[in-house]
Design a protein around this motif. Sequence first.
Motif, PDB file in Angstrom:
ATOM      1  N   GLU A 684       0.806  -1.212   0.000  1.00  0.00           N
ATOM      2  CA  GLU A 684       0.000   0.000   0.000  1.00  0.00           C
ATOM      3  C   GLU A 684       0.842   1.267   0.000  1.00  0.00           C
ATOM      4  N   ASP A 685       2.176   1.130   0.063  1.00  0.00           N
ATOM      5  CA  ASP A 685       3.049   2.306   0.084  1.00  0.00           C
ATOM      6  C   ASP A 685       3.049   2.968  -1.296  1.00  0.00           C
ATOM      7  N   SER A 686       2.713   4.261  -1.328  1.00  0.00           N
ATOM      8  CA  SER A 686       2.637   4.986  -2.606  1.00  0.00           C
ATOM      9  C   SER A 686       4.006   5.161  -3.247  1.00  0.00           C
ATOM     10  N   ASN A 721      -7.630  -2.580  -4.672  1.00  0.00           N
ATOM     11  CA  ASN A 721      -6.530  -1.737  -4.186  1.00  0.00           C
ATOM     12  C   ASN A 721      -5.180  -2.371  -4.490  1.00  0.00           C
ATOM     13  N   SER A 725      -2.106  -0.864  -6.776  1.00  0.00           N
ATOM     14  CA  SER A 725      -0.785  -0.674  -6.182  1.00  0.00           C
ATOM     15  C   SER A 725       0.309  -1.329  -7.010  1.00  0.00           C
TER      16      SER A 725
END
Length: 869
Positions: A684-686, A721, A725
Amino acid sequence: MECQLRVPKALREAHESMPKFLSSIAARLIATVLATAILAFATIGGLAMFRLDLGLRKQAEALGHLSARQLSDRLDGEAQLARARIDAIGSETALRVRQLAERADVARAVASRNDITIRELLASVAKTSDMQRLIAFDTDGIPIGVNDPLDLLAINKGFHNSGFATDLASILKNNSRSHPRGYHSTYVVPPALLNALRLPAYSDIAYEAFEPVFDDFGELIGALAGFRLLNRTENTLDNFSSLSNAGVVIMHGNEMVSAAGPKTTFSQMNSDGHGLIHSDDGAHVARCTDHDASLKVCTFTDASVVTATRDQMFRIGAAETRDLMRQFLAVAAATLFMLVVALLVGVRRATFGLSALASAARTVAAGNVDKPFKPVGVGEIYSLGLAFERMLSNLRASMGKIRQLAYYDSVTGLANREKFRTDSIEVFRKSPCGSLWFLDLDGFKAINDSFGHKTGDLLLRKVSERLSGYLSEVLATQRVSFDQLALGRVGGDEFVMIIPSEMKPEILGRMAKSLLERLCVPFDINGSRVSVGASIGITIFPADGTNSEELLINADLAMYAAKQRGRNTFAFFTPEISEIAKSRLALEQDLKDAVRAGQLSVQYQPIVSCQDGTVHGVEALARWNHAELGSIAPERFIPIAEETGLIREIDRFVLQKAIEDIGVLVEAGLDIVLAVNISAATTEDSFLVDETKKLLTTSRFDPAKLELEITESVAMRDPDNVTRSIVGLRQLGIRLAIDDFGAGYSNLATLARLPFDTVKLDRSLVAGLALDREKQTIVRLGLTLAKELGFDTVVEGIEQMEDFALVANYGATFAQGYLFSAPVSVDELWTLLQPARLGTIAVAALKNEVNNDLSTTRPVIQMASGRSA
């Protein structure tokens, strides 16, 4: 609640012994006015005439201070303006360097790295830019050209031995053409760098500016640095000195660097009480302000300005003071006389009723807010009495509200943490034995997020009602009155209660199960049926503690133990739970220290082809060797890292270290794929895509040889999601795998549309596969399904030759497990992948075969290091 004013004993006794009239405000006011009148006449009439000259001298001194302060403020403002002129030189230098760095011919010259081409170009622009030195650097911060024929090695050494290297490095790191970032400041040039740049030795103060240089494609190809020395005389300071009628000097310590205006020297920079600095000859005064690089910008003017203003103001003030004194004495005498007479007449009437108000205030201050009070008097005294009466009414109402807010939860009406603490003291005093329960709702956050906080508050209220009703029913049979219980809400979805009755653990367990069953019954909230579970921690006193704080901690630990057992259950506190919590807390801190100190390591386990037995790739696995506890299993420290947020740092470390290690093997000719696990938090880290891209670019690692593994639970929890990602990773050419497939719930329709390349079957499906026909069916169906969907497959946990033969026969693409190799260091991996070594292992494995019935289906494991081995 009582609120009492404390009056010193001596003052209170003196007040009580004073006559009633003298103790009243009226008498004190009259006495004060009379004393003031007498003192005023004595002071003004007697001392004013005899001390007029002394007063005038003091006034002159004060005026002199004022004049000096005004001059100091004026010079300070002018110094600020002069500093702005100096700052403008630095800003202009930075602007010119930026304009040069953006020029196409400069970019081409820097890209060429030809020092002659760069020197010819910079030599021409340096003259028009009013800069002594223009220097071009490559992306490693090494000088590649300067506007004069200088020794680049000497310049490079001078730069890296000074603070300029840090400034230069800051713009050569993480800079982009869309958001270019430069740096400029005023700097004291070290003697070595000054000599290397062949700059004049008369001044070592320079304006430095660094700007990035990009090529036509927006790639950073270097930087351009400009240096402009601060001259002995600057035109901008000369112009400022002419306009402001004040001189300017730039000081570096006690040395004058630049100046404009009248010639003077300031060798001592100590200021007087007004902030003024006096010149060596005493003819000028100055005010300084600090600037970059330990510089001071000072403006000065003639010192005679202070005395001239003071003398002029003194003459005017002395004449006016004498006239005003004569008029004031006459008017003051008449005014004070009339005031005393008026006070004697009106003070008694004006203060009527004040004594009654004071008496009532003392009563309230003593804590009695119920005593009746009726306002009397006239004017403001009567209004004050009315206000005091309304205040008493509001105070009586507020006391009840304050107590409710201070001790009760506004949502449920139960006791809050503070009320529970105070109530528990009384419960413990009356009942030496009992139990304390800590209850935390399971799934309350999801309800709050889905239905809103209003629904959450209604749910909490209904839970509290159900708790109260249940306890009143159950405890009626335990000879314990409900009033003796301490029940409260101590957190968002946390409830605590004390049952002051000695019961056996079996009875408490049955009560806890019954309570959980009642709480599991759905709640009807605004027409919606809402279900919620609970986890309960139980601690018994006095065995586990004797006060609420100690018991709350123990019950809280027991509650968390219940959650770890699967939620919607209960657990009793035991010393082992406390030790586990302490041990886990210590391990958590040690893990933080280990991650920050880089004490983790990476090991690699081979992934073998089921077709020809060659080593297709390796999986990178994090390992932690504790200084005192030895090797810590990943199953123990990885969950801690996920809870504390350290998992991102661990994932980043493993990925970077694995690419570095395996990159060396790939460059040596080994054709292997690197598989690395990434957690849900990292997914989930952008910044995941950008950091991975940068890492691959820096290490020159082929993206096609990198496979990132995401666990099945993460992929199925939020597939949309996850897809968003990892789409960037797919665009980089990186392969993606679903890890631990079969260990959780899988939606086949979702699995089919996820952008993955490989499915890794969980080791739990493989353990004892040869002896379990149900597992064989599941594995065969899973491999067939993956093949139909176009996925490669990796079977984990292979430890027996029989299991390997089965999965190979079922169509598995690759296999991994201790049958081939345990996770090893990169050095051991290098040895393992040598053909001779692998051949020995293969022969040993084949010699140890015991099941000849599978020989027709078991592939020969060549254990080679890939196609290039």
